[in-house]
Scaffold this active site. Structure first.
Site, PDB file in Angstrom:
ATOM      1  N   GLU A  66       0.853  -1.185   0.000  1.00  0.00           N
ATOM      2  CA  GLU A  66       0.000   0.000   0.000  1.00  0.00           C
ATOM      3  C   GLU A  66       0.888   1.233   0.000  1.00  0.00           C
ATOM      4  O   GLU A  66       1.804   1.351   0.821  1.00  0.00           O
ATOM      5  CB  GLU A  66      -0.919  -0.021   1.230  1.00  0.00           C
ATOM      6  CG  GLU A  66      -1.855   1.170   1.282  1.00  0.00           C
ATOM      7  CD  GLU A  66      -3.127   0.901   2.097  1.00  0.00           C
ATOM      8  OE1 GLU A  66      -3.363  -0.242   2.515  1.00  0.00           O
ATOM      9  OE2 GLU A  66      -3.884   1.876   2.293  1.00  0.00           O
ATOM     10  N   ARG A  67       0.639   2.112  -0.954  1.00  0.00           N
ATOM     11  CA  ARG A  67       1.445   3.340  -1.129  1.00  0.00           C
ATOM     12  C   ARG A  67       2.915   3.020  -1.384  1.00  0.00           C
ATOM     13  O   ARG A  67       3.814   3.779  -0.975  1.00  0.00           O
ATOM     14  CB  ARG A  67       1.327   4.274   0.078  1.00  0.00           C
ATOM     15  CG  ARG A  67      -0.096   4.542   0.520  1.00  0.00           C
ATOM     16  CD  ARG A  67      -0.975   5.058  -0.586  1.00  0.00           C
ATOM     17  NE  ARG A  67      -2.358   5.222  -0.155  1.00  0.00           N
ATOM     18  CZ  ARG A  67      -3.338   5.560  -0.974  1.00  0.00           C
ATOM     19  NH1 ARG A  67      -3.108   5.734  -2.273  1.00  0.00           N
ATOM     20  NH2 ARG A  67      -4.557   5.699  -0.528  1.00  0.00           N
ATOM     21  N   ASN A  81      -3.179  -1.705   7.783  1.00  0.00           N
ATOM     22  CA  ASN A  81      -4.468  -2.252   7.355  1.00  0.00           C
ATOM     23  C   ASN A  81      -4.243  -3.765   7.318  1.00  0.00           C
ATOM     24  O   ASN A  81      -3.972  -4.350   6.291  1.00  0.00           O
ATOM     25  CB  ASN A  81      -4.866  -1.731   5.971  1.00  0.00           C
ATOM     26  CG  ASN A  81      -5.260  -0.258   6.032  1.00  0.00           C
ATOM     27  OD1 ASN A  81      -5.783   0.212   7.037  1.00  0.00           O
ATOM     28  ND2 ASN A  81      -5.015   0.462   4.954  1.00  0.00           N
ATOM     29  N   LYS A 107      -3.742  -0.076  14.084  1.00  0.00           N
ATOM     30  CA  LYS A 107      -4.613   0.942  13.489  1.00  0.00           C
ATOM     31  C   LYS A 107      -6.028   0.507  13.821  1.00  0.00           C
ATOM     32  O   LYS A 107      -6.499  -0.519  13.329  1.00  0.00           O
ATOM     33  CB  LYS A 107      -4.405   0.992  11.982  1.00  0.00           C
ATOM     34  CG  LYS A 107      -5.397   1.895  11.229  1.00  0.00           C
ATOM     35  CD  LYS A 107      -5.058   1.967   9.738  1.00  0.00           C
ATOM     36  CE  LYS A 107      -6.023   2.847   8.973  1.00  0.00           C
ATOM     37  NZ  LYS A 107      -5.659   2.983   7.537  1.00  0.00           N
ATOM     38  N   GLU A 109     -10.506   4.709   9.302  1.00  0.00           N
ATOM     39  CA  GLU A 109     -10.695   4.355   7.890  1.00  0.00           C
ATOM     40  C   GLU A 109     -11.264   2.956   7.732  1.00  0.00           C
ATOM     41  O   GLU A 109     -10.799   2.156   6.920  1.00  0.00           O
ATOM     42  CB  GLU A 109      -9.377   4.482   7.121  1.00  0.00           C
ATOM     43  CG  GLU A 109      -8.831   5.896   7.146  1.00  0.00           C
ATOM     44  CD  GLU A 109      -7.627   6.117   6.236  1.00  0.00           C
ATOM     45  OE1 GLU A 109      -6.820   5.185   6.085  1.00  0.00           O
ATOM     46  OE2 GLU A 109      -7.527   7.217   5.676  1.00  0.00           O
ATOM     47  N   ASP A 147      -2.687  14.143   6.971  1.00  0.00           N
ATOM     48  CA  ASP A 147      -2.170  12.894   6.415  1.00  0.00           C
ATOM     49  C   ASP A 147      -0.958  13.096   5.512  1.00  0.00           C
ATOM     50  O   ASP A 147      -1.093  12.992   4.294  1.00  0.00           O
ATOM     51  CB  ASP A 147      -3.285  12.193   5.632  1.00  0.00           C
ATOM     52  CG  ASP A 147      -2.895  10.790   5.210  1.00  0.00           C
ATOM     53  OD1 ASP A 147      -1.928  10.265   5.772  1.00  0.00           O
ATOM     54  OD2 ASP A 147      -3.564  10.228   4.325  1.00  0.00           O
ATOM     55  N   GLU A 168       5.291   9.396  13.636  1.00  0.00           N
ATOM     56  CA  GLU A 168       5.172   8.616  12.406  1.00  0.00           C
ATOM     57  C   GLU A 168       5.387   9.547  11.224  1.00  0.00           C
ATOM     58  O   GLU A 168       4.591  10.447  10.970  1.00  0.00           O
ATOM     59  CB  GLU A 168       3.786   7.942  12.310  1.00  0.00           C
ATOM     60  CG  GLU A 168       3.609   7.127  11.030  1.00  0.00           C
ATOM     61  CD  GLU A 168       2.280   6.351  10.964  1.00  0.00           C
ATOM     62  OE1 GLU A 168       1.845   5.796  11.996  1.00  0.00           O
ATOM     63  OE2 GLU A 168       1.679   6.316   9.872  1.00  0.00           O
ATOM     64  N   GLU A 189       3.701   9.138  -0.900  1.00  0.00           N
ATOM     65  CA  GLU A 189       2.312   9.096  -1.357  1.00  0.00           C
ATOM     66  C   GLU A 189       1.856  10.440  -1.918  1.00  0.00           C
ATOM     67  O   GLU A 189       1.160  10.486  -2.925  1.00  0.00           O
ATOM     68  CB  GLU A 189       1.436   8.688  -0.159  1.00  0.00           C
ATOM     69  CG  GLU A 189      -0.043   8.709  -0.429  1.00  0.00           C
ATOM     70  CD  GLU A 189      -0.865   8.230   0.782  1.00  0.00           C
ATOM     71  OE1 GLU A 189      -0.279   7.874   1.823  1.00  0.00           O
ATOM     72  OE2 GLU A 189      -2.094   8.216   0.655  1.00  0.00           O
ATOM     73  N   TRP A 247     -13.161  13.539   2.444  1.00  0.00           N
ATOM     74  CA  TRP A 247     -12.435  12.906   1.342  1.00  0.00           C
ATOM     75  C   TRP A 247     -12.313  13.867   0.149  1.00  0.00           C
ATOM     76  O   TRP A 247     -11.586  13.591  -0.794  1.00  0.00           O
ATOM     77  CB  TRP A 247     -13.173  11.626   0.890  1.00  0.00           C
ATOM     78  CG  TRP A 247     -12.943  10.470   1.798  1.00  0.00           C
ATOM     79  CD1 TRP A 247     -12.049  10.394   2.830  1.00  0.00           C
ATOM     80  CD2 TRP A 247     -13.619   9.207   1.766  1.00  0.00           C
ATOM     81  NE1 TRP A 247     -12.122   9.173   3.440  1.00  0.00           N
ATOM     82  CE2 TRP A 247     -13.079   8.413   2.811  1.00  0.00           C
ATOM     83  CE3 TRP A 247     -14.625   8.659   0.967  1.00  0.00           C
ATOM     84  CZ2 TRP A 247     -13.508   7.119   3.065  1.00  0.00           C
ATOM     85  CZ3 TRP A 247     -15.057   7.363   1.224  1.00  0.00           C
ATOM     86  CH2 TRP A 247     -14.498   6.598   2.264  1.00  0.00           C
TER      87      TRP A 247
END
Ligand code: GCW
Length: 710
Positions: A176-177, A219, A296, A300, A374, A396, A402, A552
């Site tokens: 992811e990313r 995730n 997490k 989301e 983000d 973090e 991204e 979003w």
């Protein structure tokens, strides 16, 4: 194509011409010119290493490899001290150690030029073999960079305990990313097949002081906690251990339900707690030094304790109790925002977590992104830093880009990391920097940490581009020592990656240092944020307004209309400024005292608002876009001038990527201007060209196959 016949076609001793494909990262150990090589050889005539351990072997072999690469000579191991030797010693291996190791902790080291038994030697001393390994890498960094190896008197120890990479790697091999190819973890063939790349990965990380890695995506899938996957993680842990690197796993909150049919994942249910305790015991049986869990939750769409009307602290503490007997920790992420919460997204993490200050178990650390939204090209520091004095917070950062040009844009992240670490929270008066929050010194915490979302993949060059390697490098160096400068780090990296010739170092470092600001300018100038394409986050889409959740949509973030632009986060608006310490809040309440780089993050202002340059906000915005594109064109010119000094392969890649970056910077500028002009109805300032296409053209672009998006 030549088929392998089993016959050795090339004698092993023949030099093999190898392309500079980036695999060697900053550990290239390129041959030094004659005078430098001679100097180096004089400071490395032999290695005297007391003791034996896998870690010590790695350290001595690395020194041998480095010296062989740079000088062409083999560095012998010796039992006796001789002139010019490198001595590796701990108080345990060498009771007569002439160098003090107090204050170096279990990972730090000292390097001293001194006379021992009448011989001039260099002593690398530490309290542990891992400390010696770090010291060996420091010495090699000096050697590679052409620094003097005389009169060394160095001591270095990290102030932050956990210096981790977070891999957002999925069990199916996607990342992811991720913009550097597939995951480097070959989950399918682990634990039987342990390719050489794992040790190379550990080596690169150890060379910059990284001491832990979270193997799987936040995730998370429950499967990573099944016996076969624990065995796979254990195989990696075995490889990483001698490099001083521990493994950690991301966990899915509902794993007890998914894997073993429990009826609930309520953290206060004894059966749930017992399940996690048994799972922790199982993991520690396979990985005795397992680091712990990253979570997490309630973010989301991920499940979490709030689904059972419990708090994040209830959840974190239950997991913490499971790993506590084994010395493990829980890293609980504060990246939360909820679709049914109408409040400003930038406020939600603070709102959820601030009331929990002091409620977390002592082996829990809350992991906070550098900014409240983000990983945008620029965000003001997260208001949680300094606001939870009774709770250790870890940083973090996102190393994978991204939102900063993914694999092709040259946007060196050192200045971003530095800007955040140096930001003053004023939590405890002036000088309460974010760095002091996360190193524990401001609030007296012993559990401290910093994580970077990795930009590593199976691409030959690891990071998707040569220059993206600098972001990995800079993260590690700053995690070890937050007081280093982004510029100094860029200089080190450039010397090791390309050349220590000032004709290369100066222009490359200059290019790197302005590159992130340039991306801010062509993507999201003056405090704008989150205006990129939906889902893949590739390219501009400030017009998007039709997604299910308000936050979003790019229009939610910029709120541009005919009168002005920006998100009012003062008291008149969402009052996000109220989450900062009073001195900071006061400064951010007035657009005149708000740093202009964050202007539209905190204020909604009329297009005629005057910037410090004298420009109106509208004209200034356009000038920032123009400046960003111009910077990329200048980088192209600089890079072209370096052709004689850079190997063909890496030169060509960077040249091609800069061409892409220039085209995309222009696209960002043009699409953004086309849209904002459709709203503001204002003419472009003199000298600024109209966008190449009309707005509909930009809106019609679609990128279903952009990488990194699930
Ligand atoms: O940055 C966003 C990304 C998601 C990511 C999420 C997170 C792992 O777009 O891909 O999910 O943040 O940090 O959890």
């Amino acid at each position: 194509m030549i088929a392998a016949t089993g016959t050795a076609l090339t004698p092993l001793s023949a030099p093999v011409a190898r392309a500079e494909d980036g695999y060697d990262l900053w550990l290239r150990y390129a041959r030094a010119d004659a005078p430098r090589g001679a100097g180096l050889a004089a400071h490395a005539t032999a290695i005297v290493a007391a003791g034996t351990s896998p870690t010590l072997t790695i350290a001595t072999q690395e020194l041998q490899r480095g010296v062989a690469g740079m000088t062409g000579t083999t560095l012998p191991l010796s039992a006796t001290i001789q002139q010019g030797a490198l001595l590796l010693a701990t108080p345990a291996s060498t009771p007569s150690l002439p160098v003090k190791t107090d204050g170096l902790g279990s990972e730090g080291y000292a390097i001293r030029s001194m006379t021992v038994d009448g011989k001039a030697v260099t002593v690398i001393a530490a309290n542990s073999d891992v400390g010696l390994l770090h010291g060996a890498y420091h010495w090699l960094r000096l050697a590679q960079s052409g620094e003097s190896l005389d009169h060394l008197d160095i001591s270095s120890a990290p102030k932050i305990g956990l210096r981790l990479l977070n891999h957002w790697d999925n069990l199916n091999g996607t990342v992811e990313r991720g913009y550097a190819g597939e995951s480097i973890w070959d989950w399918w063939r682990l634990p039987d097949w342990k390719g050489p790349r794992y040790a190379d990965y550990a080596r690169a990380n150890a060379s910059i002081g990284i001491n832990g890695t979270v193997l799987n995506n936040v995730n998370a899938r429950s499967d990573s906690l099944t016996a076969p996957y624990i065995a796979k993680a254990a195989a990696l842990a075995d490889i990483f251990r001698p490099y001083g690197i521990k493994v950690y796993l991301s966990v899915k909150w509902t794993a007890p339900m998914e894997l073993d049919g429990l009826k609930t994942a309520d953290p206060l249910d004894p059966a749930v707690a017992a399940w996690w305790k048994a799972k922790a015991d199982e993991i520690y049986k396979a990985i005795p030094d397992f680091g712990g869990f990253l979570v997490k939750a309630n973010s989301e769409g991920q499940p979490g304790p709030q689904d059972y009307n419990r708090t994040h602290a209830d959840g974190a503490n239950m997991l913490a109790a499971a790993v506590k007997p084994h010395g493990g920790i829980v890293m609980w992420r504060a990246f939360v925002y909820a679709h049914d919460n109408p409040d400003d997204r930038a406020k939600q993490a603070y709102t959820d977590f601030k009331p929990l200050d002091g409620k977390f178990a002592d082996n829990v650390i809350v992991q906070v992104k550098n900014g409240a939204i983000d990983f945008q090209p620029r965000e003001p520091f997260h208001p949680l830093f300094g606001a939870m004095p009774k709770t250790p917070l870890m940083m973090e950062f996102q190393i994978t880009k991204e939102y900063l040009g993914q694999s092709t844009h040259l946007t060196y992240l050192g200045p971003l990391f530095e800007e955040v670490l140096d930001a003053d929270t004023f939590a405890n008066g002036r000088g309460s920097t974010v760095a002091k929050v996360i190193d524990g010194s401001l609030e007296g915490h012993r559990l401290t940490g910093i994580a970077g979302v990795a930009n590593i993949g199976a691409n030959r060059d690891w990071s998707g581009s040569i220059f993206n390697q600098a972001d990995w490098y800079a993260f590690g160096r700053l995690a070890w020592d937050t007081s280093l400068s982004a510029e100094g780090i860029a200089r080190e990296w450039t010397k090791m990656t390309f050349s220590s010739d000032p004709k290369v170092v100066q222009p490359v470092v200059t290019m790197m240092m302005g590159s992130r600001e340039a991306a801010v300018d062509y993507m999201t100038p003056l405090g704008l944020a989150h205006v990129m394409g939906t889902g893949h986050h590739y390219g501009p889409a400030p017009w998007v307004s039709d997604l299910a959740r308000p936050e979003w949509n790019p229009v939610y973030y910029h709120k541009a209309d005919v009168n002005g632009i920006g998100f009012d986060r003062t008291k008149r608006g969402s009052d996000a400024v109220g989450q900062y310490a009073p001195v900071v809040a006061k400064m951010l309440t007035d657009p005149r005292t708000t740093p202009e780089r964050d202007l539209l993050w905190f204020h909604h202002l009329p297009w005629d608002y005057r910037l410090k340059s004298g420009d109106t906000l509208w004209d200034g915005l356009i000038h920032h876009y123009d400046g960003g594109v111009r910077y990329v064109a200048d980088m192209q010119t600089t890079w072209a001038s370096l052709k004689p000094y850079v190997d063909a392969e890496r030169f060509a890649e960077t040249e091609a990527f800069l061409t892409i970056q220039h085209r995309e910077a222009q696209w960002w500028r043009d699409a953004s201007i086309a849209y904002f002009q459709s709203v503001s109805k204002r003419p472009l300032p003199a000298g600024s060209a109209a966008p190449a296409h009309d707005l509909d053209w930009y809106k019609a672009q679609s990128f279903p196959y952009a990488p990194g998006h699930n």
